[in-house]
Scaffold this motif. Sequence first.
Motif, PDB file in Angstrom:
ATOM      1  N   THR A 166       0.835  -1.202   0.000  1.00  0.00           N
ATOM      2  CA  THR A 166       0.000   0.000   0.000  1.00  0.00           C
ATOM      3  C   THR A 166       0.868   1.250   0.000  1.00  0.00           C
ATOM      4  O   THR A 166       2.015   1.240   0.436  1.00  0.00           O
ATOM      5  N   LYS A 167       0.270   2.314  -0.503  1.00  0.00           N
ATOM      6  CA  LYS A 167       0.885   3.645  -0.480  1.00  0.00           C
ATOM      7  C   LYS A 167      -0.217   4.587  -0.011  1.00  0.00           C
ATOM      8  O   LYS A 167      -1.305   4.599  -0.598  1.00  0.00           O
ATOM      9  N   PHE A 168       0.046   5.327   1.064  1.00  0.00           N
ATOM     10  CA  PHE A 168      -0.962   6.222   1.646  1.00  0.00           C
ATOM     11  C   PHE A 168      -2.240   5.459   1.996  1.00  0.00           C
ATOM     12  O   PHE A 168      -3.344   5.982   1.886  1.00  0.00           O
ATOM     13  N   GLY A 169      -2.100   4.179   2.385  1.00  0.00           N
ATOM     14  CA  GLY A 169      -3.254   3.377   2.779  1.00  0.00           C
ATOM     15  C   GLY A 169      -4.038   2.773   1.633  1.00  0.00           C
ATOM     16  O   GLY A 169      -5.023   2.073   1.855  1.00  0.00           O
ATOM     17  N   ILE A 170      -3.620   3.011   0.399  1.00  0.00           N
ATOM     18  CA  ILE A 170      -4.328   2.501  -0.771  1.00  0.00           C
ATOM     19  C   ILE A 170      -3.539   1.334  -1.357  1.00  0.00           C
ATOM     20  O   ILE A 170      -2.336   1.457  -1.624  1.00  0.00           O
ATOM     21  N   LYS A 171      -4.218   0.198  -1.580  1.00  0.00           N
ATOM     22  CA  LYS A 171      -3.535  -0.980  -2.131  1.00  0.00           C
ATOM     23  C   LYS A 171      -3.085  -0.695  -3.553  1.00  0.00           C
ATOM     24  O   LYS A 171      -3.876  -0.297  -4.398  1.00  0.00           O
TER      25      LYS A 171
END
Length: 184
Positions: A166-171
């Motif tokens: 994830t990046k910034f909570g986004i998969k």
Amino acid sequence: MSSVLIALLVLGLVCALVLPRVTGFRSQSPSHYATLGPKFDPRIHLAGPILCEGVIYGPLGRVTSRFVADMHGTWAGDKCRLAEAFVYDSGVHQNRAWDLTLQADGSLRAEAEDLVGTGIGHVAGNAVQMRYKIRLPKASGGHVLDVVDWMYLLPNGTIMNRSQFTKFGIKVAELVATMRKKDT
């Protein structure tokens, strides 16, 4: 924009970011597997020659890469060097290694050249959970991603590995692979 539409957009965003953390893959806990067998012992199951075969999915759920890796775990007491040699479907070769330390409480500390900081893991029953930050190669953008990595020991000794990035909570990616002892 009406206040109702704004409220619905905010609610949708909150649901998209929060629900997966409490109901999905990321919500798993090592305690969920503590009583399940067979028991995953990293000193046994991550030792010697291992064949790993897997796929990497992109953010839209489509396969973006396939790979085969030869791994070899060498243990000295509670410390392991897990060397990995990947061959991707693009023809790219990648060599990397993990340095693992098994703690008395069943936790794992993990270090690798491409990690940012130290990875922390937990062994419980038939599973191992690892959390770490990985820096992608410059050719892949050099981004730092948060990773939740689960390995589940199957009754026949095969390990099923599933990782989400994830990046910034986004998969942004997911990896699914099998790991099994190579015939010697």
